[in-house]
Scaffold this motif. Structure first.
Motif, PDB file in Angstrom:
ATOM      1  N   PRO A  68     -42.198  41.815  11.617  1.00 12.52           N
ATOM      2  CA  PRO A  68     -41.190  42.235  12.420  1.00 12.52           C
ATOM      3  C   PRO A  68     -39.921  41.311  12.328  1.00 12.52           C
ATOM      4  O   PRO A  68     -39.036  40.998  13.168  1.00 12.52           O
ATOM      5  N   PHE A  69     -39.558  41.271  11.092  1.00 11.73           N
ATOM      6  CA  PHE A  69     -38.598  40.202  10.414  1.00 11.73           C
ATOM      7  C   PHE A  69     -37.230  41.021   9.887  1.00 11.73           C
ATOM      8  O   PHE A  69     -36.264  40.249   9.623  1.00 11.73           O
ATOM      9  N   LYS A  70     -36.946  42.312  10.167  1.00 14.08           N
ATOM     10  CA  LYS A  70     -35.799  42.784   9.478  1.00 14.08           C
ATOM     11  C   LYS A  70     -34.488  42.515  10.210  1.00 14.08           C
ATOM     12  O   LYS A  70     -33.477  42.503   9.407  1.00 14.08           O
ATOM     13  N   GLU A  71     -34.612  42.072  11.256  1.00 12.70           N
ATOM     14  CA  GLU A  71     -33.265  41.563  12.089  1.00 12.70           C
ATOM     15  C   GLU A  71     -33.056  40.042  11.885  1.00 12.70           C
ATOM     16  O   GLU A  71     -32.073  39.648  11.692  1.00 12.70           O
ATOM     17  N   ALA A  72     -34.354  39.215  11.976  1.00 18.76           N
ATOM     18  CA  ALA A  72     -34.126  37.728  11.957  1.00 18.76           C
ATOM     19  C   ALA A  72     -33.968  37.308  10.645  1.00 18.76           C
ATOM     20  O   ALA A  72     -33.438  36.172  10.445  1.00 18.76           O
ATOM     21  N   ILE A  73     -34.188  38.180   9.607  1.00 12.47           N
ATOM     22  CA  ILE A  73     -33.765  37.693   8.220  1.00 12.47           C
ATOM     23  C   ILE A  73     -32.420  37.450   7.982  1.00 12.47           C
ATOM     24  O   ILE A  73     -31.985  36.773   7.113  1.00 12.47           O
ATOM     25  N   ILE A  74     -31.542  38.150   8.573  1.00 12.61           N
ATOM     26  CA  ILE A  74     -30.221  38.062   8.340  1.00 12.61           C
ATOM     27  C   ILE A  74     -29.494  36.667   8.257  1.00 12.61           C
ATOM     28  O   ILE A  74     -28.912  36.346   7.672  1.00 12.61           O
ATOM     29  N   LEU A  79     -39.751  31.003  -1.052  1.00  9.04           N
ATOM     30  CA  LEU A  79     -39.427  31.933  -2.171  1.00  9.04           C
ATOM     31  C   LEU A  79     -38.303  31.619  -2.933  1.00  9.04           C
ATOM     32  O   LEU A  79     -38.471  31.717  -4.223  1.00  9.04           O
ATOM     33  N   LYS A  80     -37.361  30.754  -2.702  1.00 14.37           N
ATOM     34  CA  LYS A  80     -36.392  30.526  -3.481  1.00 14.37           C
ATOM     35  C   LYS A  80     -36.872  29.320  -4.285  1.00 14.37           C
ATOM     36  O   LYS A  80     -36.582  29.512  -5.607  1.00 14.37           O
ATOM     37  N   PRO A 108     -38.263  31.052   8.189  1.00 10.55           N
ATOM     38  CA  PRO A 108     -37.364  30.234   7.353  1.00 10.55           C
ATOM     39  C   PRO A 108     -38.207  29.487   6.518  1.00 10.55           C
ATOM     40  O   PRO A 108     -37.744  29.427   5.268  1.00 10.55           O
ATOM     41  N   ALA A 109     -39.341  29.086   6.508  1.00 12.92           N
ATOM     42  CA  ALA A 109     -40.189  28.189   5.772  1.00 12.92           C
ATOM     43  C   ALA A 109     -40.243  29.025   4.333  1.00 12.92           C
ATOM     44  O   ALA A 109     -40.377  28.733   2.994  1.00 12.92           O
ATOM     45  N   ALA A 110     -40.805  30.433   4.856  1.00 14.44           N
ATOM     46  CA  ALA A 110     -41.092  31.434   3.783  1.00 14.44           C
ATOM     47  C   ALA A 110     -40.095  31.599   2.778  1.00 14.44           C
ATOM     48  O   ALA A 110     -40.095  31.941   1.579  1.00 14.44           O
TER      49      ALA A 110
END
Length: 273
Positions: free
Chosen positions: A68-74, A55-56, A49-51
Motif C-alpha cells: 500500500p506504499f505507492k503514495e506514501a513513498i512520495i 535500501l540507501k 521510512p526505515a526500509a
C-alpha cells in the motif's frame, strides 16, 4: 547456476504483503536470460521510512513499490519525475549517487492493456478505486484522449482524486446509473487469496463493452469471469503487470528487456498454481 557475490547488484520490491508477488520471478528470469550479475528480492515492509533508509545504506540499485506504499513513498524520495508527480503515485525507484528518483510505469502497462480491447481516445471509462493504480489509470486515460469517471468505496478519497483530475465522481451504490465503454477495477478486491470477492454486482456489467482488472493473480478474477458471461471483452492485470515490469527493467538497466521470457515465465507460474 547463478551465484550471488559481493559485487551482485540488488533490486527489490517493497510492499505488504509481497508473498504473492511475481516480480521476483519476472525480473530474475530477465537477469538470468541476459547473463547479468543481479538479483531481485521481495521485502515485506512494516516501517516504510526505515526500509527506504536501509535500501540507501545497502546500495540497492532499484526497487518496485507496490500496495500500500505507492503514495506514501512520495515523501521519501529525493526527486520525482513529472509523470509520477502528475499521477501522485510512484511504483519505481532508481537509486543514484544523487539520491532516490521516483517514477511510475503502471500507467504505461495499463494503457497498453486497454488498447488491446478498444482505443482510449473519445471513450469513457469508469475507474474503481482511488489509490495508486487508480491514479495511474486516470492519468493514462486522460493523456490518451479518453474521459474517466471515478468510483470508490470511500467517497472522500474518491472525490479528492476526481477533483484533482477534474473528473466526475460516482458512489458505488449509483454505478447502475452510469453508462461507459469500459470498467476498470483498480482495487485489490478479488486478488489472491480472496478470489471469491468481486468489486461490483454482476448485473451492472451489461452497461460496458469491456472490463479490465488490474489484478494479475489470479489471471481470471471473478470479475472478469462474470464480465465474460455478460458478453464483455476483458483484459487481465497480467498484461499490465508484465508491461510495467518491462518498462521498469529498461529504466533500471538501460538494456532491452527480454519481454517474451518475462511474460512467459509469469504466465506459466500463474497457470500452474
Amino acid at each position: 547456476m547463478f551465484t550471488v557475490t559481493g559485487t551482485t547488484s540488488t533490486y527489490c520490491v517493497l510492499g505488504n504483503p509481497v508473498a504473492h508477488s511475481m516480480s521476483p520471478l519476472m525480473h530474475n528470469t530477465a537477469f538470468r536470460h541476459l547473463g547479468m550479475d543481479a538479483i531481485y528480492l521481495p521485502f515485506e515492509v512494516d516501517d516504510l521510512p526505515a526500509a527506504v533508509s536501509g535500501l540507501k545504506a545497502l546500495n540497492i540499485k532499484g526497487a518496485s513499490v507496490t500496495h500500500p506504499f505507492k503514495e506514501a513513498i512520495i515523501e521519501l524520495v529525493d526527486e520525482i519525475d513529472d509523470t509520477a508527480k502528475k499521477i501522485g503515485a510512484i511504483n519505481t525507484l532508481v537509486f543514484t549517487k544523487g539520491g532516490i528518483l521516483g517514477t511510475n510505469t503502471d500507467w504505461v502497462g495499463l494503457v497498453k492493456t486497454i488498447e488491446t480491447l478498444l482505443p482510449i481516445s473519445d471513450h469513457t471509462f469508469v475507474v474503481l478505486g482511488a489509490g495508486g493504480a487508480a491514479r495511474a489509470a486516470v492519468f493514462g486515460i486522460i493523456s490518451h484522449g479518453g474521459k474517466a469517471i471515478v468510483a470508490n468505496r470511500s467517497e472522500k478519497k474518491g472525490r479528492l482524486l476526481a477533483d484533482e483530475f477534474d473528473m466526475p465522481f460516482v458512489s458505488l451504490s449509483k454505478l447502475e446509473n452510469v453508462q461507459a465503454a469500459c470498467l476498470i477495477n483498480a482495487t485489490p478486491v478479488g486478488m489472491y487469496p480472496q478470489e471469491d470477492d468481486t468489486p461490483v454486482p454482476t448485473q451492472i456489467l451489461t452497461r460496458y463493452k469491456a472490463v479490465v482488472d488490474v489484478i494479475y493473480n489470479p489471471v481470471q478474477t471473478k470479475l472478469l469471469k462474470e464480465a465474460q458471461s455478460q458478453g464483455c471483452m476483458t483484459a487481465s492485470g497480467f498484461e499490465m503487470f508484465v508491461h510495467q515490469g518491462i518498462e521498469q527493467f529498461r529504466i533500471w538497466t538501460d538494456t532491452t528487456p527480454p519481454a517474451k521470457e518475462m511474460r512467459d515465465v509469469v504466465y506459466q507460474r500463474l497457470m500452474n498454481k
